[in-house]
Design a protein around this motif. Structure first.
Motif, mmCIF file in Angstrom:
data_model
loop_
_atom_site.group_PDB
_atom_site.id
_atom_site.type_symbol
_atom_site.label_atom_id
_atom_site.label_comp_id
_atom_site.label_asym_id
_atom_site.label_seq_id
_atom_site.Cartn_x
_atom_site.Cartn_y
_atom_site.Cartn_z
ATOM 1 N N SER A 121 1.919 10.057 -5.244
ATOM 2 C CA SER A 121 1.253 9.688 -3.994
ATOM 3 C C SER A 121 -0.246 9.673 -4.242
ATOM 4 C CB SER A 121 1.599 10.673 -2.873
ATOM 5 O OG SER A 121 0.905 11.904 -3.062
ATOM 6 N N GLN A 154 6.064 3.594 -5.882
ATOM 7 C CA GLN A 154 6.017 2.713 -4.718
ATOM 8 C C GLN A 154 5.908 3.489 -3.402
ATOM 9 O OE1 GLN A 154 9.567 0.336 -4.426
ATOM 10 N NE2 GLN A 154 10.953 2.082 -4.538
ATOM 11 N N HIS A 155 6.429 4.724 -3.367
ATOM 12 C CA HIS A 155 6.355 5.510 -2.142
ATOM 13 C C HIS A 155 4.912 5.901 -1.797
ATOM 14 C CE1 HIS A 155 10.699 5.854 -1.693
ATOM 15 N NE2 HIS A 155 10.768 6.105 -2.989
ATOM 16 N N ASP A 158 3.294 4.083 1.180
ATOM 17 C CA ASP A 158 3.815 4.218 2.546
ATOM 18 C C ASP A 158 2.723 4.511 3.567
ATOM 19 O OD1 ASP A 158 6.428 3.718 1.824
ATOM 20 O OD2 ASP A 158 6.961 5.828 1.585
ATOM 21 N N SER A 159 1.665 5.177 3.147
ATOM 22 C CA SER A 159 0.636 5.618 4.092
ATOM 23 C C SER A 159 -0.695 4.944 3.807
ATOM 24 C CB SER A 159 0.469 7.140 4.012
ATOM 25 O OG SER A 159 -0.694 7.563 4.707
ATOM 26 N N TRP A 160 -1.116 4.043 4.688
ATOM 27 C CA TRP A 160 -2.416 3.406 4.506
ATOM 28 C C TRP A 160 -3.552 4.421 4.664
ATOM 29 C CZ3 TRP A 160 -4.941 0.048 2.070
ATOM 30 C CH2 TRP A 160 -6.254 -0.265 2.424
ATOM 31 N N SER A 195 9.519 -3.512 0.331
ATOM 32 C CA SER A 195 9.249 -3.205 1.729
ATOM 33 C C SER A 195 7.992 -3.983 2.104
ATOM 34 C CB SER A 195 9.001 -1.705 1.898
ATOM 35 O OG SER A 195 8.159 -1.454 3.006
ATOM 36 N N GLU A 197 5.841 -3.560 4.382
ATOM 37 C CA GLU A 197 4.707 -2.689 4.695
ATOM 38 C C GLU A 197 4.056 -2.161 3.415
ATOM 39 O OE1 GLU A 197 7.246 -3.230 8.071
ATOM 40 O OE2 GLU A 197 7.724 -2.459 6.069
ATOM 41 N N ARG A 198 4.876 -1.772 2.444
ATOM 42 C CA ARG A 198 4.319 -1.294 1.173
ATOM 43 C C ARG A 198 3.575 -2.409 0.444
ATOM 44 N NH1 ARG A 198 9.705 1.875 -0.991
ATOM 45 N NH2 ARG A 198 9.495 3.755 0.310
ATOM 46 N N ASN A 201 0.312 -3.013 2.062
ATOM 47 C CA ASN A 201 -0.653 -1.956 1.723
ATOM 48 C C ASN A 201 -1.191 -2.121 0.312
ATOM 49 O OD1 ASN A 201 -0.662 -0.686 4.196
ATOM 50 N ND2 ASN A 201 0.871 0.853 3.644
#
Length: 388
Positions: A121, A154-155, A158-160, A195, A197-198, A201
């Motif tokens: 992350s 890739q996870h 998930d959070s911009w 995804s 969204e990913r 981002n």
């Protein structure tokens, strides 16, 4: 130019053949796929072809769980014990020095790619270590010579909010640019859809680094989705002839018992997809869709030769030749918004064709349509997120 060949095992004459198109800027070397002596010959060949040469030191495999391995790393001085988030500064400097030595051994001096670890992350215990590798490389080599490697799961996309906080720090670095790698969970080919969204981002990350802050940005192992990186402001994308060089995954560095040989594929431009030569491309070729899907060159070739005889080498070179052409054509569009609009239209065209083909009873792997749908959604999310 904006396209790099992601080097791998079994290159044959592919570098020479692909460089002749005028659409290839350079090669990103893989020390896990060639011993030092052989790779020195590869570098010399690239220099003769006037291709830019970068070396991916692949140190991230030594931070993965389970630990990755590469039997040819030792010949480059790049085989390390497990890299841990608690490493001392002296240990970081030794790794950075080893990476510089590996570049020097290959007569690569202009631009050096920094070592790093794999980040789960953008806000865990590994993040400071990745930053320290970047700073140590810049300090030792000088900012103008340093390309920072960013290898993330890739996870992490998930959070911009986490990405944006990281960008505030990373954009303070005095470096030339960034080599971005995103680990995917599944490595079947074609790759499973992102995804949206990913992927959006990731586009925003590339946009911030490249278009906003002016860094050189190369998205490695990116394949067709790399076009979205070019749209967002990446200066380059990289993809290879082997399927393992088109999707970034630690599976490449884990022992494998082998398996079936990959199917030969034909790159169908309007579908933005390399479909199976036998069972898909041949069916489309014999249908009313032939002249809408195949280029004049493809029609000429397959009118005289069977799809069964379409070799993997033919398929690999065709795909990279077409992808490099698309990337350079897209980069020639100066405005980011216009690039996005162009790709949205191309994805919409592909989606319509998939629907029409399905309606007419032709069966294709559904992953192709899901990929273009995913990319189209990501483009829309990116456009809204950056107010384009």
């Amino acid at each position: 130019m904006s396209f790099y060949i992601q080097h791998g095992y079994g290159k044959g004459q592919k570098l020479q053949n692909l460089s002749g198109s005028g659409n290839v800027q350079g090669v990103i070397l893989s020390p896990s796929d060639e011993e030092l002596i052989a790779m020195k010959q590869t570098v010399a060949s690239c220099n003769d072809l006037r291709l830019r040469v970068l070396l991916d030191p692949q140190t991230y495999i030594y931070s993965a769980t389970p630990l990755g391995s590469a039997k040819r790393h030792a010949s480059h001085g790049l085989e390390f014990r497990k890299l841990h988030w608690s490493q001392e500064a002296s240990s970081i400097n030794r790794v950075v020095q080893a990476v510089e030595d590996a570049h020097i051994a290959l007569d690569i001096f202009d631009t050096l790619v920094a070592p790093t670890i794999l980040q789960p992350s953008f806000n865990d215990v590994w993040t400071p270590l990745a930053l320290q590798y970047a700073r140590a490389a810049s300090s030792l080599w000088g900012g103008p010579r340093t390309i920072v490697t960013v290898a993330i799961d890739q996870h992490a996309l998930d959070s911009w909010e986490s990405i944006n906080d990281w960008l505030d720090i990373i954009t303070t670095l005095d470096v030339r640019g960034f080599y971005v790698l995103v680990q995917r969970e599944r490595t079947t080919y074609p790759a499973q859809p992102w995804s949206p969204e990913r992927l959006a981002n990731l586009m925003r990350l590339i946009y911030t680094l490249g278009a906003v802050n002016g860094y050189e940005v190369i998205w490695g192992y990116s394949d067709i989705e790399g076009l979205l990186g070019i749209a967002a402001g990446a200066t380059g994308i990289a993809s290879g002839w082997n399927y393992g060089s088109r999707v970034f995954s630690m599976n490449k560095w884990y022992p494998s018992t082998g398996g079936r040989a990959p199917a030969s594929r034909v790159d169908i431009g309007p579908l933005l997809s390399p479909v199976r030569a036998v069972g898909e491309a041949d069916t489309l070729f014999e249908s009313e869709f032939r002249d809408r899907l195949f280029t004049a060159e493809q029609v000429s070739h397959f009118s005289a030769s069977s799809f069964v005889g379409w070799s993997r080498s033919n398929a690999q070179e065709e795909h990279l030749a077409k992808l490099s052409k698309r990337a350079n054509m897209l980069q020639s569009v100066p405005d980011i918004s216009a690039r996005v609009e162009f790709l949205v239209a191309k994805m919409a065209e592909a989606d319509s064709l998939f629907a029409e083909i399905s309606k007419n009873g032709k069966v294709l792997d559904p992953v192709y349509a899901r990929r273009t749908e995913s990319m189209r959604s990501a483009l829309e999310i990116f456009r809204v997120g950056e107010n384009l």
